[in-house]
Enzyme design. Structure first.
Site, short mmCIF file in Angstrom:
data_model
loop_
_atom_site.label_atom_id
_atom_site.label_comp_id
_atom_site.label_asym_id
_atom_site.label_seq_id
_atom_site.Cartn_x
_atom_site.Cartn_y
_atom_site.Cartn_z
N ARG A 143 34.82 41.92 45.76
CA ARG A 143 35.13 40.95 44.70
C ARG A 143 35.03 39.51 45.17
NH1 ARG A 143 37.94 43.38 40.05
NH2 ARG A 143 36.81 45.36 39.90
N ARG B 160 37.64 35.54 40.25
CA ARG B 160 38.45 34.51 39.60
C ARG B 160 39.23 33.61 40.55
NH1 ARG B 160 41.74 37.78 35.29
NH2 ARG B 160 41.17 39.44 36.71
N ARG C 272 31.85 31.60 34.44
CA ARG C 272 32.28 32.63 33.50
C ARG C 272 32.58 32.01 32.14
NH1 ARG C 272 36.80 35.22 31.68
NH2 ARG C 272 36.91 37.50 31.77
N ASP D 30 29.23 45.48 37.15
CA ASP D 30 30.46 46.27 37.13
C ASP D 30 30.12 47.75 37.06
OD1 ASP D 30 33.54 45.79 36.81
OD2 ASP D 30 33.05 47.50 35.54
N TYR E 65 37.37 56.57 33.86
CA TYR E 65 37.38 55.54 32.80
C TYR E 65 36.78 56.07 31.50
CZ TYR E 65 38.68 52.14 36.35
OH TYR E 65 39.36 51.46 37.34
O1 1CP Z 1 32.60 42.74 44.45
C1 1CP Z 1 31.95 41.91 43.78
O2 1CP Z 1 32.13 40.68 43.87
C2 1CP Z 1 30.85 42.42 42.85
C3 1CP Z 1 31.19 42.65 41.49
C4 1CP Z 1 32.09 43.79 41.07
C5 1CP Z 1 32.26 45.09 41.61
C6 1CP Z 1 31.66 45.65 42.88
C7 1CP Z 1 32.89 43.73 39.92
C8 1CP Z 1 33.03 42.53 39.05
N1 1CP Z 1 33.46 44.96 39.71
C9 1CP Z 1 33.11 45.80 40.73
C10 1CP Z 1 33.47 47.20 40.90
C11 1CP Z 1 34.53 47.81 40.05
N2 1CP Z 1 34.81 47.60 38.72
C12 1CP Z 1 35.40 48.83 40.50
C13 1CP Z 1 35.33 49.45 41.87
C14 1CP Z 1 35.98 48.62 42.91
C15 1CP Z 1 37.47 48.46 42.76
O3 1CP Z 1 38.20 49.47 42.92
O4 1CP Z 1 37.92 47.33 42.53
C16 1CP Z 1 36.23 49.19 39.44
C17 1CP Z 1 37.33 50.23 39.45
C18 1CP Z 1 35.86 48.41 38.30
C19 1CP Z 1 36.44 48.48 36.94
C20 1CP Z 1 36.96 47.17 36.51
N3 1CP Z 1 36.16 46.13 36.13
C21 1CP Z 1 38.30 46.74 36.50
C22 1CP Z 1 39.52 47.57 36.90
C23 1CP Z 1 40.17 48.11 35.67
C24 1CP Z 1 41.35 49.03 35.91
O5 1CP Z 1 42.35 48.82 35.21
O6 1CP Z 1 41.28 49.98 36.70
C25 1CP Z 1 38.29 45.40 36.06
C26 1CP Z 1 39.46 44.49 35.85
C27 1CP Z 1 36.92 45.03 35.86
C28 1CP Z 1 36.39 43.69 35.46
C29 1CP Z 1 35.71 42.95 36.55
N4 1CP Z 1 34.63 43.43 37.28
C30 1CP Z 1 34.20 42.46 38.15
C31 1CP Z 1 35.05 41.32 37.99
C32 1CP Z 1 34.92 40.01 38.74
C33 1CP Z 1 35.99 41.65 36.99
C34 1CP Z 1 37.07 40.74 36.43
C35 1CP Z 1 36.51 40.11 35.20
C36 1CP Z 1 36.87 38.69 35.02
O7 1CP Z 1 37.93 38.47 34.44
O8 1CP Z 1 36.10 37.78 35.39
#
Ligand code: 1CP
Length: 342
Positions: free
Chosen positions: A23, A27, A36, A73, A150
């Site tokens: 990540r 943010r 964003r 994502d 999911y």
């Molecule tokens: O790592 C990076 O910078 C690359 C981008 C990336 C990756 C590799 C994002 C952007 N998401 C992911 C993977 C991801 N997404 C995972 C696997 C890794 C982990 O365990 O964190 C998972 C479970 C998700 C699902 C997801 N997407 C969630 C979790 C939800 C939950 O309740 O379990 C969330 C909050 C997101 C949104 C998201 N994806 C990425 C970002 C930066 C965000 C936040 C969005 C924002 O508000 O800008």
């Protein structure tokens, strides 16, 4: 082959490990929040190759990480298979659910995902042109079990209860979903590699909730199948597997799946991981992300502990999970300076 990340993945023990951060485009960075806002919302950012390239590059410019990870994502794949996907501000993702044979029958075939995902491949192509020569480009996907949790629940859950329930109540349907996701993930990652990704990573964030034989069947086996097919299509492609919170399941995971590197979360000690996992090859991890919020001497000490524990084998320095939005960007710099400067 000069890129540090690729050298570690090839099994080389380096004086200073390559560094990147889960990540890292996120943010906690003001420049990410600005881009964003320009995109409007998270999904519009993911599907805009110009802006997705920009946010991927931001942490590289600011910190000089050794790797960039495609900004996308894991939930874009279910969307490409036909699920509705939206994000509720302050809560997280929502999806239309797959819990019946009817729901499953409406999903697209693995080979039909690429029109929807074309902007993601375009982002990879742009990144492979624009990244500095020393920076490796990582593509990624969620592992089938994690993505299925999911799709079945329609949102993130603490204990993956709905997915475990479907597995218990309708195992053929559950397994058909895992198979469809396995096939689609192979095709998705393969296209990322064709577009220029040099490494791919499989995120199995909820692997730790699979116990006993379920772990072997639904975390290990699909990962093994994806890796073996990807390596047939792209000989020499390095692959990182992240069966998060697998605990004892980390032992032998690299050998059993063919992964070149096993990423370790911070629920296990680096010393334990060095003895039990790194003995088989490269590991990635595993500083607790909380240090990026709290900083100070504790951050320096914990960073040194991770580096010291893994210094006798191939290692990629990373956090044990993603950096959180409340992290202080200066703490990231302190971590990097500590890894590189001692
Ligand atoms: O790592 C990076 O910078 C690359 C981008 C990336 C990756 C590799 C994002 C952007 N998401 C992911 C993977 C991801 N997404 C995972 C696997 C890794 C982990 O365990 O964190 C998972 C479970 C998700 C699902 C997801 N997407 C969630 C979790 C939800 C939950 O309740 O379990 C969330 C909050 C997101 C949104 C998201 N994806 C990425 C970002 C930066 C965000 C936040 C969005 C924002 O508000 O800008």
């Amino acid at each position: 082959m000069t890129k540090l990340l690729l050298r570690a993945l090839a099994g080389e023990t380096l004086d200073v490990p390559p560094i990147w951060m889960m990540r890292q485009a996120g943010r906690y960075l003001p420049e990410y929040r600005a881009t964003r806002a320009q995109a409007g919302d998270f999904l519009s950012l993911c599907f805009n190759p110009e802006l997705a390239t920009e946010v991927t590059l931001q942490p590289i410019r600011r910190y000089g990480f050794d790797a960039a990870i495609l900004f996308a994502d894991i939930l874009l794949l279910p969307q490409a298979l036909g699920a509705d996907l939206w994000f509720v501000t302050g809560e997280g993702p929502r999806l239309s659910t797959v819990t019946t044979q009817d729901d499953f029958d409406k999903l697209k075939q693995a080979g039909e995902i690429h029109d929807h995902l074309a902007p993601i491949y375009e982002t990879v192509r742009r990144l492979s042109r624009e990244l500095p020569a020393e920076t490796a480009l990582i593509g990624f996907a969620g592992a089938p079990w994690t993505v299925a949790t999911y799709m079945i629940a329609g949102k993130g859950t603490k204990d993956q209860g709905p997915a475990h329930a479907l597995k218990a109540e309708n195992r053929p349907l559950f397994e058909a979903l895992i198979d469809r996701l396995t096939e689609a993930t192979i095709d998705y990652l393969s296209k990322q590699v064709e577009a220029g990704a040099e490494v791919v990573k499989l995120f199995d964030s909820w692997a730790g909730s699979l116990k006993g034989e379920d772990f072997n069947r639904y975390a290990l086996a699909p990962t093994q199948r994806i890796i073996s097919e990807l390596k047939t299509r792209h000989p020499g492609l390095p692959i990182i597997a992240f069966p998060r919170e697998a605990g004892a399941g980390y032992i032998g995971f690299g050998k059993a799946t063919g992964a070149d590197c096993v990423a370790i979360d911070n629920s296990v000690s680096p010393r334990w991981a060095a003895e039990n996992v790194q003995k088989d090859g490269c590991v990635q991890g595993n500083l607790a992300p909380g240090h990026m919020v709290t900083g100070g001497q504790a951050l320096v000490d914990a960073t040194r502990e991770v580096v010291a524990a893994f210094k006798n084998g191939p290692h990629i320095f990373n956090l044990g999970h993603g950096i959180t939005p409340d992290a202080d960007p200066e703490n990231v710099q302190l971590m990097i300076d500590t890894v590189r400067g001692g």
